[in-house]
Structures are given as structure tokens and as C-alpha cells.
Enzyme design. Structure first.
Site, PDB file in Angstrom:
ATOM      1  CG  ASN A 122      -0.272  -0.037   2.511  1.00  0.00           C
ATOM      2  OD1 ASN A 122       0.824  -0.586   2.596  1.00  0.00           O
ATOM      3  ND2 ASN A 122      -0.853   0.537   3.530  1.00  0.00           N
ATOM      4  N   GLY A 124       5.277   2.920  -0.375  1.00  0.00           N
ATOM      5  CA  GLY A 124       6.707   2.682  -0.550  1.00  0.00           C
ATOM      6  C   GLY A 124       7.043   1.748  -1.711  1.00  0.00           C
ATOM      7  NE  ARG A 156       1.400  -3.281   9.897  1.00  0.00           N
ATOM      8  CZ  ARG A 156       2.410  -2.667  10.502  1.00  0.00           C
ATOM      9  NH1 ARG A 156       2.787  -3.064  11.689  1.00  0.00           N
ATOM     10  NH2 ARG A 156       3.001  -1.652   9.934  1.00  0.00           N
ATOM     11  CB  VAL A 185       3.453 -10.982   7.093  1.00  0.00           C
ATOM     12  CG1 VAL A 185       2.905 -10.566   5.738  1.00  0.00           C
ATOM     13  CG2 VAL A 185       4.363  -9.915   7.692  1.00  0.00           C
ATOM     14  N   GLY A 204       7.669  -5.106   5.767  1.00  0.00           N
ATOM     15  CA  GLY A 204       8.772  -5.037   6.725  1.00  0.00           C
ATOM     16  C   GLY A 204       8.643  -3.832   7.634  1.00  0.00           C
ATOM     17  CE1 TYR A 256      14.446  -3.659   7.821  1.00  0.00           C
ATOM     18  CE2 TYR A 256      16.704  -3.029   7.305  1.00  0.00           C
ATOM     19  CZ  TYR A 256      15.371  -3.149   6.933  1.00  0.00           C
ATOM     20  OH  TYR A 256      14.985  -2.766   5.666  1.00  0.00           O
ATOM     21  CE  LYS A 271      14.367  -6.173   5.388  1.00  0.00           C
ATOM     22  NZ  LYS A 271      13.085  -6.571   4.762  1.00  0.00           N
TER      23      LYS A 271
HETATM   24  N1  LIG Z   1      13.279   2.124   2.171  1.00  0.00           N
HETATM   25  C1  LIG Z   1      14.485   1.595   2.128  1.00  0.00           C
HETATM   26  O1  LIG Z   1      15.506   2.311   2.058  1.00  0.00           O
HETATM   27  C2  LIG Z   1      14.661   0.099   2.173  1.00  0.00           C
HETATM   28  C3  LIG Z   1      15.944  -0.405   1.962  1.00  0.00           C
HETATM   29  C4  LIG Z   1      16.144  -1.770   1.977  1.00  0.00           C
HETATM   30  C5  LIG Z   1      15.079  -2.612   2.189  1.00  0.00           C
HETATM   31  N2  LIG Z   1      13.848  -2.110   2.394  1.00  0.00           N
HETATM   32  C6  LIG Z   1      12.779  -3.070   2.619  1.00  0.00           C
HETATM   33  O2  LIG Z   1      11.790  -2.882   1.636  1.00  0.00           O
HETATM   34  C7  LIG Z   1      10.508  -3.243   2.155  1.00  0.00           C
HETATM   35  C8  LIG Z   1       9.551  -2.082   1.962  1.00  0.00           C
HETATM   36  O3  LIG Z   1      10.096  -0.953   2.620  1.00  0.00           O
HETATM   37  P1  LIG Z   1       9.478   0.524   2.470  1.00  0.00           P
HETATM   38  O4  LIG Z   1      10.615   1.446   2.664  1.00  0.00           O
HETATM   39  O5  LIG Z   1       8.621   0.609   1.266  1.00  0.00           O
HETATM   40  O6  LIG Z   1       8.606   0.532   3.801  1.00  0.00           O
HETATM   41  P2  LIG Z   1       7.307   1.350   4.241  1.00  0.00           P
HETATM   42  O7  LIG Z   1       7.046   2.503   3.326  1.00  0.00           O
HETATM   43  O8  LIG Z   1       7.479   1.584   5.697  1.00  0.00           O
HETATM   44  O9  LIG Z   1       6.154   0.251   3.983  1.00  0.00           O
HETATM   45  C9  LIG Z   1       6.145  -0.952   4.722  1.00  0.00           C
HETATM   46  C10 LIG Z   1       4.972  -1.783   4.259  1.00  0.00           C
HETATM   47  O10 LIG Z   1       4.997  -3.011   4.988  1.00  0.00           O
HETATM   48  C11 LIG Z   1       3.691  -3.231   5.511  1.00  0.00           C
HETATM   49  N3  LIG Z   1       3.787  -4.028   6.743  1.00  0.00           N
HETATM   50  C12 LIG Z   1       4.552  -3.799   7.828  1.00  0.00           C
HETATM   51  N4  LIG Z   1       4.332  -4.750   8.763  1.00  0.00           N
HETATM   52  C13 LIG Z   1       3.404  -5.594   8.236  1.00  0.00           C
HETATM   53  C14 LIG Z   1       2.770  -6.766   8.702  1.00  0.00           C
HETATM   54  N5  LIG Z   1       3.012  -7.266   9.920  1.00  0.00           N
HETATM   55  N6  LIG Z   1       1.884  -7.388   7.886  1.00  0.00           N
HETATM   56  C15 LIG Z   1       1.603  -6.885   6.654  1.00  0.00           C
HETATM   57  N7  LIG Z   1       2.162  -5.763   6.161  1.00  0.00           N
HETATM   58  C16 LIG Z   1       3.054  -5.133   6.945  1.00  0.00           C
HETATM   59  C17 LIG Z   1       3.120  -1.868   5.738  1.00  0.00           C
HETATM   60  O11 LIG Z   1       1.709  -1.964   5.796  1.00  0.00           O
HETATM   61  P3  LIG Z   1       0.805  -0.956   6.701  1.00  0.00           P
HETATM   62  O12 LIG Z   1       0.732   0.320   5.907  1.00  0.00           O
HETATM   63  O13 LIG Z   1      -0.497  -1.619   6.832  1.00  0.00           O
HETATM   64  O14 LIG Z   1       1.540  -0.750   7.973  1.00  0.00           O
HETATM   65  C18 LIG Z   1       3.629  -1.131   4.501  1.00  0.00           C
HETATM   66  O15 LIG Z   1       2.804  -1.388   3.394  1.00  0.00           O
HETATM   67  C19 LIG Z   1      10.741  -3.612   3.629  1.00  0.00           C
HETATM   68  O16 LIG Z   1      10.882  -5.000   3.761  1.00  0.00           O
HETATM   69  C20 LIG Z   1      12.052  -2.923   3.944  1.00  0.00           C
HETATM   70  O17 LIG Z   1      12.726  -3.556   4.997  1.00  0.00           O
HETATM   71  C21 LIG Z   1      13.604  -0.772   2.393  1.00  0.00           C
END
Ligand SMILES: NC(=O)c1ccc[n+]([C@@H]2O[C@H](COP(=O)([O-])OP(=O)(O)OC[C@H]3O[C@@H](n4cnc5c(N)ncnc54)[C@H](OP(=O)(O)O)[C@@H]3O)[C@@H](O)[C@H]2O)c1
Length: 239
Positions: free
Chosen positions: A16, A18, A39, A54, A82, A145, A149
Site C-alpha cells: 500500500n 513505498g 495490515r 504477516v 517489513g 533488522y 534481512k
Molecule cells: N526504504 C528503504 O531504504 C529500504 C531499503 C532496503 C530494504 N527495504 C525493505 O523494503 C521493504 C519495503 O520498505 P518501504 O521502505 O517501502 O517501507 P514502508 O514505506 O514503511 O512500507 C512498509 C509496508 O509493509 C507493511 N507491513 C509492515 N508490517 C506488516 C505486517 N506485519 N503485515 C503486513 N504488512 C506489513 C506496511 O503496511 P501498513 O501500511 O499496513 O503498515 C507497509 O505497506 C521492507 O521490507 C524494507 O525492509 C527498504
């Protein structure tokens, strides 16, 4: 070489906002029917959504049941959901540890386990796990974290070995610092220090990660399996 047409639907967990949101949009743009899970149960405009947490096996299984009933089997799984709970090791509570390992690592394994059922039957499937550059670099304040990962690499490669013979690939993408809500939480000083360490001198865009994931889900990527693919502007070079 004749490539099979996509079948079933793609599920993007955490779709939803990012990276997940951009990935759902890239898959749809590539002609793949896509559902997002989160969620809150919210979704980008025009994309069907299911509520799923999840960290709960019941919730994951219910969400898959709902998707299968309404849209068909899940042929593409993007395990992207995440969270972070950053703090120094000596201040890290059991709850900080459990929550991050549950959401980032065990959550992805739960989704793979449920998705595998229909993928094995169909002898076709694509799984992409969203790890992070910190899996190999480590990151002060992110013991929980980085452990989660790194765990995704072992989990993903194990499933790649188990299911490779059934036409199912499992790959892992390892983004560096991408401009999303997650990285907005960092302090200005941390953001500046990170930027200075990235050879390309900028944060990544969500669309850049999304396009890589969409490629891994395409028929053209059928021979890429068990790969860990960095998308980090060179931050993790050498690891
Ligand atoms: N941003 C970065 O720089 C970066 C770098 C490396 C890796 N990542 C990884 O990329 C992925 C996405 O990151 P992002 O930056 O896009 O994060 P984000 O904008 O914080 O979005 C996180 C998403 O995960 C969902 N989520 C969290 N806990 C959940 C659960 N228990 N069950 C179902 N959904 C859940 C959230 O849903 P809700 O809206 O319902 O909370 C949201 O849609 C993550 O795994 C993160 O660790 C990100």
C-alpha cells in the site's frame, strides 16, 4: 524460446505504500493482475487489496484463501512487508527483536509456505524476497533488522533449491537506501552520512526497485534463481 504467458495473480505484501506500492504498479503496468496485502488493508487506487498481517499464520492463510476465491491462485509472491525498530544492542528489548524478526523474516517464510501449495500444483511460480544492503554490511542500531534481512537469504535460497525443479524461482533483492516512509524516519545527520557513502551520490527511487522486481517475475528471468541482487547505488560493493 517460447515463453509461458503469466497465469494467476501477483500478491505484493506491504503493497500500500513505498517499494511495495511501486512494485504493484509496475506489475500491473506489465499486464500482471495484482493484489496488495497490508495490515491496514488499504491499497493504491484501482488495485485490489486484502487485509493481512504477516506476523500471524491465520491472517496469512485467510488472506491467501480470500485471494484464491476472488482472483485465482497466487503465481507471483513479492514478500516485501517489513518494519524497523532501530536501537542500540544494549537497549534492544525482546519485543524489538521479536517484532522485527516476525515481520521481516518469519512473515516472508509464512507467505512462501502458503504460496508454494498452488505454485507446486501449477509447476510455475515466481517469488521475490525484499532484503536490504544491511544483510551483508551490518548496521549499527539495526541488529534485529540486519539479522532478519540476512535470514531471508538463507530462507530464499533453501526454497529455491527445494522448488527449482517445479518451475518456481526464488530471488532476493537487496535495496540500499530508497526514499520511502521508512528512511524518512532517519535523522538528518544519519541521512547525510548515508548519502556520503553511496557512490552514485543519491537515494534510490521506489520505481527503480519495482522495475527490478517486475523483471525477476517475467518469463525472461526464468533462469535467474537463488540470486541476491543488490540495488543500492554501489553502497554494498564488495559484499
Ligand atoms: N526504504 C528503504 O531504504 C529500504 C531499503 C532496503 C530494504 N527495504 C525493505 O523494503 C521493504 C519495503 O520498505 P518501504 O521502505 O517501502 O517501507 P514502508 O514505506 O514503511 O512500507 C512498509 C509496508 O509493509 C507493511 N507491513 C509492515 N508490517 C506488516 C505486517 N506485519 N503485515 C503486513 N504488512 C506489513 C506496511 O503496511 P501498513 O501500511 O499496513 O503498515 C507497509 O505497506 C521492507 O521490507 C524494507 O525492509 C527498504
Amino acid at each position: 524460446m517460447e515463453l509461458p504467458a503469466p497465469h494467476g495473480v501477483a500478491l505484493v505484501t506491504g503493497g500500500n505504500r513505498g517499494i511495495g506500492r511501486a512494485t504493484a504498479q509496475a506489475l500491473l503496468a506489465g499486464g500482471h493482475p495484482t493484489v496488495v496485502g497490508s495490515r491496514s488493508g488499504s491499497a493504491p487506487d484501482g488495485v485490489p487489496a486484502v487485509q493481512m498481517d504477516v506476523t500471524s499464520t491465520q491472517s496469512v492463510n485467510d488472506a491467501f484463501d480470500e485471494i484464491e476465491q476472488n482472483y485465482g491462485p497466487v503465481s507471483v509472491l513479492i514478500a516485501n512487508a517489513g518494519i524497523t525498530r532501530d536501537t542500540l544492542l544494549m537497549r534492544m528489548s525482546d519485543d524489538d527483536l521479536d517484532a522485527v524478526i516476525q515481520a521481516n523474516l518469519i512473515g516472508a517464510i509464512r507467505c512462501m509456505r502458503r504460496a508454494a501449495r498452488n505454485m507446486v500444483k501449477a509447476r510455475n511460480g515466481r517469488i521475490v524476497l525484499v532484503s536490504s544492503v544491511v544483510w551483508a554490511l551490518g548496521s549499527a542500531g539495526q541488529t534485529n533488522y540486519a539479522a532478519a534481512k540476512a535470514g531471508l537469504i538463507g530462507a530464499g535460497r533453501s526454497v529455491a533449491r527445494e522448488l527449482g525443479g517445479r518451475g518456481i524461482t526464488v530471488n532476493i533483492v537487496a535495496p540500499g537506501f530508497i526514499d520511502t516512509d521508512m528512511t524518512q524516519e532517519l535523522s538528518a545527520a544519519d541521512r547525510a552520512a548515508i548519502l556520503a557513502a553511496i557512490p552514485t551520490g543519491r537515494y534510490g527511487e521506489v520505481s527503480e526497485v519495482a522495475d527490478l522486481i517486475a523483471y525477476l517475475c517475467s518469463p525472461q528471468a526464468a533462469y535467474i534463481n537463488g540470486a541476491v541482487i543488490p540495488i543500492d547505488g554501489g553502497l554494498g560493493m564488495g559484499h
